[in-house]
Design a protein around this motif. Structure first.
Motif, PDB file in Angstrom:
ATOM      1  N   ALA A 182       0.819  -1.209   0.000  1.00 24.71           N
ATOM      2  CA  ALA A 182       0.000   0.000   0.000  1.00 24.71           C
ATOM      3  C   ALA A 182       0.850   1.255   0.000  1.00 24.71           C
ATOM      4  CB  ALA A 182      -0.926   0.002   1.222  1.00 24.71           C
ATOM      5  N   ASN A 183       2.020   1.205   0.636  1.00 25.51           N
ATOM      6  CA  ASN A 183       2.839   2.402   0.792  1.00 25.51           C
ATOM      7  C   ASN A 183       4.105   2.360  -0.054  1.00 25.51           C
ATOM      8  OD1 ASN A 183       0.993   3.155   2.779  1.00 25.51           O
ATOM      9  ND2 ASN A 183       2.158   2.139   4.395  1.00 25.51           N
ATOM     10  N   SER A 184       4.105   1.597  -1.132  1.00 25.04           N
ATOM     11  CA  SER A 184       5.331   1.323  -1.869  1.00 25.04           C
ATOM     12  C   SER A 184       6.004   2.570  -2.402  1.00 25.04           C
ATOM     13  CB  SER A 184       5.032   0.362  -3.026  1.00 25.04           C
ATOM     14  OG  SER A 184       4.677  -0.901  -2.527  1.00 25.04           O
ATOM     15  N   ASP A 238       3.193   6.801   3.884  1.00 25.73           N
ATOM     16  CA  ASP A 238       4.085   5.820   4.504  1.00 25.73           C
ATOM     17  C   ASP A 238       4.571   6.355   5.846  1.00 25.73           C
ATOM     18  OD1 ASP A 238       6.116   4.092   5.256  1.00 25.73           O
ATOM     19  OD2 ASP A 238       6.744   3.733   3.186  1.00 25.73           O
ATOM     20  N   PRO A 239       3.926   5.967   6.968  1.00 21.06           N
ATOM     21  CA  PRO A 239       4.301   6.535   8.272  1.00 21.06           C
ATOM     22  C   PRO A 239       5.720   6.187   8.693  1.00 21.06           C
ATOM     23  CG  PRO A 239       2.755   4.698   8.530  1.00 21.06           C
ATOM     24  CD  PRO A 239       2.804   5.019   7.066  1.00 21.06           C
ATOM     25  N   VAL A 240       6.194   4.981   8.342  1.00 17.79           N
ATOM     26  CA  VAL A 240       7.554   4.596   8.723  1.00 17.79           C
ATOM     27  C   VAL A 240       8.579   5.481   8.018  1.00 17.79           C
ATOM     28  CG1 VAL A 240       9.266   2.750   8.643  1.00 17.79           C
ATOM     29  CG2 VAL A 240       6.894   2.217   9.217  1.00 17.79           C
ATOM     30  N   GLY A 254      10.563   3.646   1.993  1.00 18.24           N
ATOM     31  CA  GLY A 254      11.188   3.616   3.304  1.00 18.24           C
ATOM     32  C   GLY A 254      12.604   3.081   3.258  1.00 18.24           C
ATOM     33  N   ALA A 255      12.837   2.055   2.422  1.00 15.17           N
ATOM     34  CA  ALA A 255      14.184   1.500   2.287  1.00 15.17           C
ATOM     35  C   ALA A 255      15.144   2.520   1.691  1.00 15.17           C
ATOM     36  CB  ALA A 255      14.138   0.239   1.414  1.00 15.17           C
TER      37      ALA A 255
END
Length: 514
Positions: free
Chosen positions: A424-426, A432-434, A473-474
């Motif tokens: 979902a957050n890709s 993307d909270p993270v 995120g990554a």
């Protein structure tokens, strides 16, 4: 819509060199007015000028593959919404003639005569696909030329009635196709993997276009699924509760009208929805772009990394403008000085130096592994990260309690929950909270947060990194590590990574098993 993406209309067709350098290279659509007025097809195929009889004589005996859809007048690309059926071209011409008669007399019964048998099709088999609802038939992408699969060519004899536009003469065309509808029709929103020149021979088409940068708002179907180049959003009746980003969709769209003789260049990757008037006939040309043609397979991983970085930067700049970044930097400096001095130093240079000393050299690894020793900003981030992971685990386990009491199934459910979040957050930092938490922290504050997680929440850290970290995120985490590597000495850097990656050793095999 950005000015650089505005669609231009040209009254004269460009040369091959100008088209490639000024239009194709920009990957922005363009309209060429009257581009195909000199085609033989422009006059010979015109239904108002005996064009249907001409086509009947030329290709009436050919059997073509027609698109039959119960969702007409909207024709969707996925196989659940339509089927491909063999149809004698003469039968389709008969439908078109009935539509013309209905249009002329205004009887309100376009296909009644055909249903009474007055069309006299060749056989009952010919009538079967469309006898109940003839308007559900659409000749979409019927091959006239196909260099990639010559066996698919169905209307080769029509090749004599048109010429490849002069600005495409140097292109290696993949295919040339006929598009023809007897009643009003709309294609579902999609993009093509090739450059496309859509030429209207007769009738009128309205085309709405979106640049590839609007993909997130169009919710493309899964890459490995059916009709992966189509939008999931039914624009006729969009459900914004399921597709909230689609509410802004029309702000990024451009609408163009193509009349007989006009041509539209649609670059690869541009989403488009096409509305066709009754009895509209068009020919299109597809060819591979220079970008795709020159992509070497061994470079794919590099291209992917560059693209991901650009997408990440774009999201960061959009969601976190410079003013917000400056506010976070000031907040970080303020927190750092309070911890050092109990008050705020007004000298900016002294603040920078104090923060560097405090964050980068002031503590040993062993002294910052307990959460109560972290600075307030780090404690807040630690709490948010731990809460995010535990929320996902609890949600998955709660569902699993209803479905099964198996330990193995529970672990699998947790992993599935993480997978859904990552998908979902890709590619959106905003969602993307993270990634947002990591991005807001200074590199060495993030380092302290991770060290605290290694000591107090090793399993949570493992779940966060291995399963809850999206591609964005990554990439954010990689950038933070790169910045940290430049700010600390080699000895501290090596010790940090030894402790950080050591947290995964005990649990890695267990997580990989499910």
């Amino acid at each position: 819509m950005e000015e650089s993406l505005q669609i231009q209309r040209l009254e004269e067709a460009p040369s091959a060199r100008d088209f490639e350098s000024r239009i194709e290279s920009t990957n922005v659509p363009a309209i060429f007015s009257g581009c195909v007025n000199d085609w033989k097809a422009f006059s010979k195929w015109n239904p108002s000028n005996g064009g249907l009889d001409y086509l009947q004589e030329r290709v009436g005996l050919c059997v073509v593959e027609a698109m039959l859809s119960s969702s007409a007048p909207v024709f969707y690309g996925d196989l659940r919404s339509h089927e491909r059926v063999p149809l004698p071209f003469s039968a389709f011409i008969g439908l078109c003639k009935q539509c013309m008669r209905h249009s002329e007399d205004g009887s309100g019964a376009c296909f009644e005569a055909e249903q009474r048998g007055l069309l006299d099709p060749a056989s009952e088999y010919d009538r079967k696909p469309y006898e109940d609802a003839p308007q559900q038939i659409y000749l979409a992408q019927v091959p006239i030329i196909n260099t990639e699969n010559e066996e698919r060519v169905q209307l080769e004899s029509l090749r004599e009635d048109f010429q490849t536009p002069v600005f495409l003469e140097d292109k290696v065309l993949a295919s040339t196709n006929l598009w023809m509808n007897n009643a009003k029709a709309r294609s579902s929103t999609h993009y093509d993997p090739h450059h496309n020149l859509l030429c209207v021979v007769s009738g009128c088409k309205q085309v709405v276009l979106w640049p590839p940068s609007a993909s997130a708002m169009l919710y493309p179907m899964p890459i490995y699924g059916e009709a992966s180049n189509h939008s999931s959003v039914p624009l006729e009746n969009p459900d914004f509760s399921n597709y909230p980003r689609a509410q802004c969709l029309m702000e990024y769209s451009q609408k163009v009208i193509l009349h007989a003789g006009d041509a539209l260049f649609i670059p690869e990757g541009w989403f488009h929805q096409v509305d066709s008037d009754d009895l509209t006939i068009a020919v299109n040309f597809w060819w591979r772009s220079n970008i795709v043609s020159n992509m070497s397979e061994h470079m794919d991983a590099y291209y992917l990394r560059i693209i991901l970085r650009r997408l990440t930067d774009k999201e960061m700049n959009r969601v976190l403008p410079k003013s917000s970044l400056a506010e976070m930097e000031n907040k970080k400096k303020h927190t750092c000085v309070v911890l050092n001095n109990g008050g705020v130093d007004q000298n900016d240079n002294d603040l920078d130096q104090a923060c560097e000393r405090k964050d980068l050299k002031g503590k040993e690894l062993e002294q910052i592994t307990m959460s109560h020793e972290l600075e307030p900003l780090a404690i807040h981030a630690l709490h948010e990260l731990v809460s995010l992971v535990h929320h996902r685990v609890n949600a998955a386990e709660l569902r699993q309690q209803v479905q099964s009491t198996s330990t193995t199934d529970s672990a699998g459910s947790v992993k599935d929950e993480f997978t859904k979040v990552v998908r979902a957050n890709s590619f959106s930092l905003e969602d993307d909270p993270v990634a947002k938490i990591i991005w807001a922290l200074q590199p060495c504050t993030l380092r302290n947060v991770f060290l605290a997680m290694v000591k107090n929440f090793p399993r949570t850290l493992e779940a966060l990194i291995l399963h809850l970290l999206s591609p964005v995120g990554a990439e954010v985490l990689t950038r933070k590590f790169e910045e940290m590597d430049q700010q600390i000495i080699e000895e501290d850097r090596n010790r940090f990574y030894q402790v950080f990656y050591g947290a995964f050793d005990d649990q890695l095999l267990q997580w990989m098993q499910f």
